[in-house]
Design an enzyme around this catalytic site. Structure first.
Site, PDB file in Angstrom:
ATOM      1  N   ARG A   1      -6.459  11.953  -4.660  1.00 25.11           N
ATOM      2  CA  ARG A   1      -7.626  11.171  -4.225  1.00 25.11           C
ATOM      3  C   ARG A   1      -8.820  12.068  -3.905  1.00 25.11           C
ATOM      4  O   ARG A   1      -9.976  11.647  -4.067  1.00 25.11           O
ATOM      5  CB  ARG A   1      -7.228  10.338  -3.007  1.00 25.11           C
ATOM      6  CG  ARG A   1      -8.296   9.433  -2.429  1.00 25.11           C
ATOM      7  CD  ARG A   1      -8.616   8.265  -3.335  1.00 25.11           C
ATOM      8  NE  ARG A   1      -9.640   7.416  -2.709  1.00 25.11           N
ATOM      9  CZ  ARG A   1     -10.938   7.703  -2.718  1.00 25.11           C
ATOM     10  NH1 ARG A   1     -11.372   8.774  -3.341  1.00 25.11           N
ATOM     11  NH2 ARG A   1     -11.796   6.902  -2.128  1.00 25.11           N
TER      12      ARG A   1
ATOM     13  N   ASP B   1      -6.500  -2.400  -7.420  1.00 26.77           N
ATOM     14  CA  ASP B   1      -7.171  -3.138  -6.343  1.00 26.77           C
ATOM     15  C   ASP B   1      -7.395  -4.568  -6.817  1.00 26.77           C
ATOM     16  O   ASP B   1      -7.658  -4.801  -7.999  1.00 26.77           O
ATOM     17  CB  ASP B   1      -8.513  -2.480  -5.997  1.00 26.77           C
ATOM     18  CG  ASP B   1      -9.094  -3.077  -4.728  1.00 26.77           C
ATOM     19  OD1 ASP B   1      -8.753  -2.572  -3.646  1.00 26.77           O
ATOM     20  OD2 ASP B   1      -9.848  -4.064  -4.813  1.00 26.77           O
TER      21      ASP B   1
ATOM     22  N   TYR C   1     -14.756 -12.094  -0.765  1.00 31.08           N
ATOM     23  CA  TYR C   1     -15.426 -10.819  -1.071  1.00 31.08           C
ATOM     24  C   TYR C   1     -16.699 -11.062  -1.881  1.00 31.08           C
ATOM     25  O   TYR C   1     -17.743 -10.459  -1.654  1.00 31.08           O
ATOM     26  CB  TYR C   1     -14.501  -9.893  -1.867  1.00 31.08           C
ATOM     27  CG  TYR C   1     -13.542  -9.097  -1.012  1.00 31.08           C
ATOM     28  CD1 TYR C   1     -13.990  -8.066  -0.192  1.00 31.08           C
ATOM     29  CD2 TYR C   1     -12.186  -9.364  -1.030  1.00 31.08           C
ATOM     30  CE1 TYR C   1     -13.115  -7.331   0.587  1.00 31.08           C
ATOM     31  CE2 TYR C   1     -11.297  -8.632  -0.258  1.00 31.08           C
ATOM     32  CZ  TYR C   1     -11.764  -7.609   0.543  1.00 31.08           C
ATOM     33  OH  TYR C   1     -10.894  -6.889   1.308  1.00 31.08           O
TER      34      TYR C   1
ATOM     35  N   ARG D   1      -2.737   6.683   1.217  1.00 31.02           N
ATOM     36  CA  ARG D   1      -3.207   7.881   1.904  1.00 31.02           C
ATOM     37  C   ARG D   1      -2.230   8.484   2.904  1.00 31.02           C
ATOM     38  O   ARG D   1      -2.457   9.595   3.378  1.00 31.02           O
ATOM     39  CB  ARG D   1      -4.527   7.565   2.627  1.00 31.02           C
ATOM     40  CG  ARG D   1      -5.698   7.502   1.680  1.00 31.02           C
ATOM     41  CD  ARG D   1      -6.967   7.141   2.416  1.00 31.02           C
ATOM     42  NE  ARG D   1      -6.955   5.751   2.842  1.00 31.02           N
ATOM     43  CZ  ARG D   1      -7.948   5.152   3.497  1.00 31.02           C
ATOM     44  NH1 ARG D   1      -9.021   5.848   3.834  1.00 31.02           N
ATOM     45  NH2 ARG D   1      -7.884   3.888   3.833  1.00 31.02           N
TER      46      ARG D   1
ATOM     47  N   ARG E   1       0.825  -1.214   0.000  1.00 35.21           N
ATOM     48  CA  ARG E   1       0.000   0.000   0.000  1.00 35.21           C
ATOM     49  C   ARG E   1       0.868   1.278   0.000  1.00 35.21           C
ATOM     50  O   ARG E   1       0.461   2.303   0.568  1.00 35.21           O
ATOM     51  CB  ARG E   1      -0.954  -0.015   1.202  1.00 35.21           C
ATOM     52  CG  ARG E   1      -2.397   0.253   0.811  1.00 35.21           C
ATOM     53  CD  ARG E   1      -3.338   0.336   2.022  1.00 35.21           C
ATOM     54  NE  ARG E   1      -3.637  -0.934   2.631  1.00 35.21           N
ATOM     55  CZ  ARG E   1      -3.989  -1.100   3.909  1.00 35.21           C
ATOM     56  NH1 ARG E   1      -4.086  -0.063   4.715  1.00 35.21           N
ATOM     57  NH2 ARG E   1      -4.257  -2.295   4.381  1.00 35.21           N
TER      58      ARG E   1
END
Lengths: 356, 356
Positions: free
Chosen positions: B38, B74, B151, B29, B25
């Site tokens: 973003r 992703d 998922y 962020r 990652r």
């Protein structure tokens, strides 16, 4: 009905004719009878009202057929006595409105008084011992120092533990002070549970699985060991043969070599490790509690039975096995499946232990 | 600037003068430069717009100094091509509005076409290879079958997996069909990434740590192995020396004996296991990626440095170590701490490997 002491004998590693079973969170939302009561009262209100705590504690004994009762309560109930503003917000789990973030916050924390602050727990235990006289043993419980510290510092449940670990690494003296205050609280709290009549004690280290082995060894293990050693010693004072201490380091199955150094009589294991390996790694002086996947209760009965048999066969005739889920029972589980699991455990363990 | 191929050499277990490092990652962020972009675009929009994906992929290479770039994307981007209605709801993570719950749902699923459905990923990879020509290698990635299945079936992130495991245990044929369709999709998707220029591939089994070893072995391992074997074979067709496959079974450090049977070139490990033990358990034919606690970036620099050194010393001079966090970098991490960690890895590994 004759008193069923299978659980206590297994916890003491005595030979048993079959394997006892109980389920973490067995007094819980998967039972309609629990939900009926929970609909009328707040969660903390139920913990703090002995009559309600007693009623839901007894439900799985009477309706599901487990071999031990565990007090209905929460590991966080000693928090208000330490000066923490605890709330169970609907749908959010526990929130601590004044989390411990600074060295000054640590200094301000008190060691809770078990009777003055949580006397309702001891009262529930006393009532339960009477109610359970001809049934099964009663387990008391509390949180291990790391898990309690993490709630205190984060202020709520998390999976990250940034504030907790940052304090641990940045302020090791304050961390030690905090863990010592928590340890003193837990020792007093669980000793009082033993005095009130708890026949075994489970120490939940629910979130320790997020800690690296090097940090467990340096920052956690000495504090967990101090708590468990003190409780072991206290138990021997109260009951000649001792009060078994179950140490459950949830999610820490890749550092069982370390967690068992904290002591106790029974090591609880989650389902991330094969029982065959656990039997090798966990020293013979410990009984073992576990370890079926709690979601196994969503499997068809034949598959559930396979899983039960695999675990029982991996344990074989090693003395001291308490069957349990590897974590708390899920709220949407079917009580009939829980009953079936318990039947499978009893039947197959009697066969396996009888064949020896 | 000379091309930095440390990462690729370590992934191939060639000797390196120091240890390469990247962070899961790493385009994320914790960087202001990422947050600025973003703020203007949706998450899936960024994944689907090659120029944006390229820009944020390059940020940690230029600004943090990692030894490899990993495509910004992703693991769920192939889902719409399979017939799944995927949305990234603000603050909630991924939601699949038509989750797979029945045998009929499984039958309806399609194998996605990598170019038609996710051509934007391949376009981003092609652009990135040009941009990274004099810098570092580019890692592509995708999800492992179990994680993608979870998922798909749950419809969102979870920690319980009741629906997933219930389908697995109750409908083993449908489970196999599902895992095969996912496997076929992932093989095609990641082969296309290799064709487009990805120089290594990481297969994320992000949620496999919630699966018991017996279920991993029966219901998951054959499918993971099929994917990894196919990618390994495809890589050899495209690049003479092969395209390294990194297999990351997150949270499964208590069943490394099983997960490594799925193959690959590099085994990624989380921080729940001591590197000293991982080095013993992981076969010498694999390189190792990991494994500092991602929260270590919240530690003071001297403690962070200790942790880095402990891991590097546990690896010693074993060829094939790629330093990484045991999980993705947290969004509130300080970029300066990440830079410090990378400096510690490079300096101490050069010393340790130079002393040999």
């Amino acid at each position: 009905m004759a008193y069923n002491d299978l659980f206590l004998r297994a916890a003491r590693r005595e030979a048993t004719e079959s394997t006892p079973v109980w389920m973490m969170r067995q007094a819980g939302r998967y039972m309609q009878e629990y939900r009926d009561i929970r609909a009328k009262y707040g969660f903390l209100e139920m913990c703090r009202t002995p009559e309600l705590a007693v009623e839901v504690t007894l439900q799985p004994v009477d309706l599901i057929g487990v071999d031990a009762a565990i007090l209905f309560s929460d590991i966080l109930v000693p928090f208000p006595g330490m000066g923490l503003d605890l709330e169970f917000a609907a749908g959010e789990g526990p929130v601590i409105h004044n989390p411990v973030r600074t060295v000054e916050d640590v200094h301000r924390l008190r060691v809770a008084d078990p009777i003055e602050d949580t006397g309702y727990v001891m009262e529930a235990i006393r009532i339960l011992r009477g109610e359970l006289e001809n049934k099964v043993p009663l387990i008391g419980f509390g949180g291990a120092p790391f898990t309690l510290a993490s709630y205190m510092i984060e202020g709520h449940g998390t999976r990250d533990y940034e504030y907790t670990k940052a304090l641990m690494w940045s302020e090791p003296k304050a961390w030690d002070e905090l863990m010592t205050k928590i340890g003193d609280t837990v020792i007093a709290y669980l000793s009082a549970q033993i005095d009130a009549g708890a026949q075994a004690i489970q120490v939940f280290d629910s979130w320790i699985g997020y800690v690296a082995p090097r940090d467990y060894e340096r920052y956690v293990l000495p504090h967990s060991k101090r708590v468990i050693d003190a409780l072991t010693a206290h138990g021997r004072k109260v009951v000649a043969e001792g009060v078994p201490i179950i140490h459950f380091p949830n999610g820490a199955t890749s550092m069982l070599d370390l967690t068992q150094q904290a002591g106790g009589d029974v090591i609880g294991i989650d389902w991330r490790i094969d029982m065959a390996r656990a039997v090798q790694v966990i020293d013979e002086r410990f009984a073992i509690q576990g370890n079926i996947d709690p979601v196994a209760l969503f499997a068809p009965e034949d598959e559930l039975e396979h899983m039960v048999v695999e675990i029982l066969e991996a344990v074989g005739t090693r003395p001291g096995h308490i069957f349990n889920l590897g974590h708390g029972i899920h709220k949407t589980s079917d009580p009939d499946k829980a009953r079936a699991m318990i039947r499978f455990v009893h039947e197959h363990s009697a066969r396996i232990r009888g064949e020896a």
